[in-house]
Structures are given as C-alpha cells and as structure tokens.
Design a protein around this motif. Sequence first.
Motif, mmCIF file in Angstrom:
data_model
loop_
_atom_site.group_PDB
_atom_site.id
_atom_site.type_symbol
_atom_site.label_atom_id
_atom_site.label_comp_id
_atom_site.label_asym_id
_atom_site.label_seq_id
_atom_site.Cartn_x
_atom_site.Cartn_y
_atom_site.Cartn_z
ATOM 1 N N THR A 111 -20.798 -3.653 -7.559
ATOM 2 C CA THR A 111 -20.851 -2.448 -8.583
ATOM 3 C C THR A 111 -19.465 -2.766 -9.509
ATOM 4 O OG1 THR A 111 -20.044 -0.900 -7.162
ATOM 5 C CG2 THR A 111 -22.449 -0.962 -7.397
ATOM 6 N N SER A 112 -19.775 -2.526 -10.900
ATOM 7 C CA SER A 112 -18.462 -2.350 -11.735
ATOM 8 C C SER A 112 -17.564 -1.229 -11.524
ATOM 9 C CB SER A 112 -18.758 -2.666 -13.258
ATOM 10 O OG SER A 112 -17.672 -2.447 -13.920
ATOM 11 N N ALA A 113 -16.107 -1.309 -11.508
ATOM 12 C CA ALA A 113 -15.108 -0.395 -11.346
ATOM 13 C C ALA A 113 -14.213 -0.327 -12.500
ATOM 14 C CB ALA A 113 -14.810 -0.458 -10.042
ATOM 15 N N ARG A 117 -12.334 -4.930 -12.305
ATOM 16 C CA ARG A 117 -12.509 -4.290 -10.959
ATOM 17 C C ARG A 117 -14.060 -4.234 -10.463
ATOM 18 N NH1 ARG A 117 -8.563 -4.224 -7.904
ATOM 19 N NH2 ARG A 117 -9.177 -2.127 -7.158
ATOM 20 N N VAL A 118 -14.164 -4.441 -9.138
ATOM 21 C CA VAL A 118 -15.623 -4.128 -8.680
ATOM 22 C C VAL A 118 -15.394 -3.338 -7.387
ATOM 23 C CG1 VAL A 118 -16.648 -6.010 -9.757
ATOM 24 C CG2 VAL A 118 -15.484 -6.482 -7.523
ATOM 25 N N ASN A 119 -16.332 -2.870 -6.824
ATOM 26 C CA ASN A 119 -16.488 -2.275 -5.481
ATOM 27 C C ASN A 119 -17.661 -3.496 -5.013
ATOM 28 O OD1 ASN A 119 -14.868 -0.004 -5.498
ATOM 29 N ND2 ASN A 119 -16.246 0.809 -6.570
ATOM 30 N N THR A 121 -19.821 -4.604 -1.678
ATOM 31 C CA THR A 121 -20.448 -4.103 -0.201
ATOM 32 C C THR A 121 -20.869 -5.384 0.482
ATOM 33 O OG1 THR A 121 -20.852 -1.912 -0.794
ATOM 34 C CG2 THR A 121 -21.991 -2.728 1.131
ATOM 35 N N THR A 134 -17.251 -1.709 2.916
ATOM 36 C CA THR A 134 -17.274 -1.560 1.432
ATOM 37 C C THR A 134 -15.777 -1.521 1.014
ATOM 38 O OG1 THR A 134 -19.248 -0.498 1.236
ATOM 39 C CG2 THR A 134 -17.777 -0.286 -0.830
ATOM 40 N N PHE A 135 -15.373 -2.094 -0.262
ATOM 41 C CA PHE A 135 -13.943 -2.042 -0.448
ATOM 42 C C PHE A 135 -13.848 -2.742 -1.959
ATOM 43 C CE2 PHE A 135 -15.062 -6.137 1.528
ATOM 44 C CZ PHE A 135 -14.761 -7.032 0.272
ATOM 45 N N PRO A 136 -12.744 -2.204 -2.688
ATOM 46 C CA PRO A 136 -12.288 -2.486 -4.107
ATOM 47 C C PRO A 136 -11.858 -3.895 -4.128
ATOM 48 C CG PRO A 136 -10.918 -1.046 -3.292
ATOM 49 C CD PRO A 136 -11.809 -1.154 -2.229
ATOM 50 N N THR A 138 -10.613 -6.937 -7.198
ATOM 51 C CA THR A 138 -10.238 -7.610 -8.294
ATOM 52 C C THR A 138 -10.658 -8.915 -8.712
ATOM 53 O OG1 THR A 138 -8.139 -6.414 -8.653
ATOM 54 C CG2 THR A 138 -8.454 -8.361 -10.336
ATOM 55 N N ALA A 150 -8.734 -8.881 -2.778
ATOM 56 C CA ALA A 150 -9.006 -7.442 -2.137
ATOM 57 C C ALA A 150 -7.745 -7.321 -1.070
ATOM 58 C CB ALA A 150 -10.188 -7.254 -1.611
#
Length: 193
Positions: A111-113, A117-119, A121, A134-136, A138, A150
């Motif tokens: 998912t976009s952050a 940047r994304v999250n 899973t 799950t982690f953020p 680039t 990450a």
Amino acid sequence: MKKTSTTLSLIACMFFMTAFNPIKDDIYTVDVERSTIEWSAKKVGGGHAGTVKIAGGNLIYTGKALKSGSFQMNMSSITSDNARVTTHLKSDDFFSTEKNPMSKFEITKVTSAGADRVNITGNLSIKGFTHPVTFPATVKQQKGVLVAVASGIRVDRTKYDIKFRSKTFFGDIGDKAIDDEFELSINLTAKKG
C-alpha cells in the motif's frame, strides 16, 4: 450537445483502450551481489549483528508501483560479529541451517504511504514456519533498476521455534536472556528483465 457527445466518446474510447490494454507487469530480478540483509539481536548487557546472503528473487512492478515479489535467504551464509556466535546460529538452537538451508519472504500486499514510500505485508518463512510481517519501505525505480530499502523490521524469533534463552519460555534465565525479537535491514537491488 455535440461537445458533450465528443467528450463522452473520448472517455469511452480511453476506458476501452485501458480495459483491453492493461498495464503490464515488469519483472525485476534481484541482483544478489548488490543486495544485502543485515540483522541485529539484543541480549542482557549487549547484542550481536551480522549478515545473511540473498539467494535470489524477483520484484513485480506495475506502472509506477511495486505490486508483489519474493526473495530467498541462504541461511547457511549467516554471519555474526563473533565467530562462536556464527557457529551457534547455524545449530538447532537457532536456525538449524543444515535441515533448513533457505528462508523466504513473499509479498502479499503493498500500500502507498507517500512519495516512494510503501507499507509492505508479506509472509516470512523460517524453519518451515510461516508468519505475516508488515513494515515500511522505500521503493525507487530508475533506468531499469529497482531499489527497495527497509530497516528496523522486527521479527519475533519464538514464532519460528527459536526459543534458546527466551524469557517467554525460560522465566528464570536471568541475565542470560536473549530478546525474543531481532531486527532486519533489507536493501534489494533488482534489474529489469
């Protein structure tokens, strides 16, 4: 009225072009020589850090976004800042690398952050056990190269049957305890095609 009809026709045409010409997936192959995984773990009064080599993998990029992917880790390659610890990590107390030479991470959702940047899973498999993480991260794509970074990814080792000196399982262990969680920092470089 004629202008509205023309506009609607143009929109309909664009819809059908998109529907019948979907954006294609681009496959990026992980460059194992330029990609790294670093780990760190804490214990009472200190800790250790080291690396694990990536054995291979692919990242799927669609349009302007990471869609999915997976990569494998060669657990036999695990190293530590201490030779004795390196040997111990390969034993049945920890990763049982002779019986379980490979671990895997498979992306299940992105998912976009924000910009780049994304999250992420995905399912992390170690020693035959699989759990979601799950982690953020680039993710940047440029000139046929995709870079995904990450850090601070927290993994509970006890979920993967790594219980050596865990306070959760050995409450009376005192100052010999090792934290249940360890951290990973992942830097993947992948090339298109």
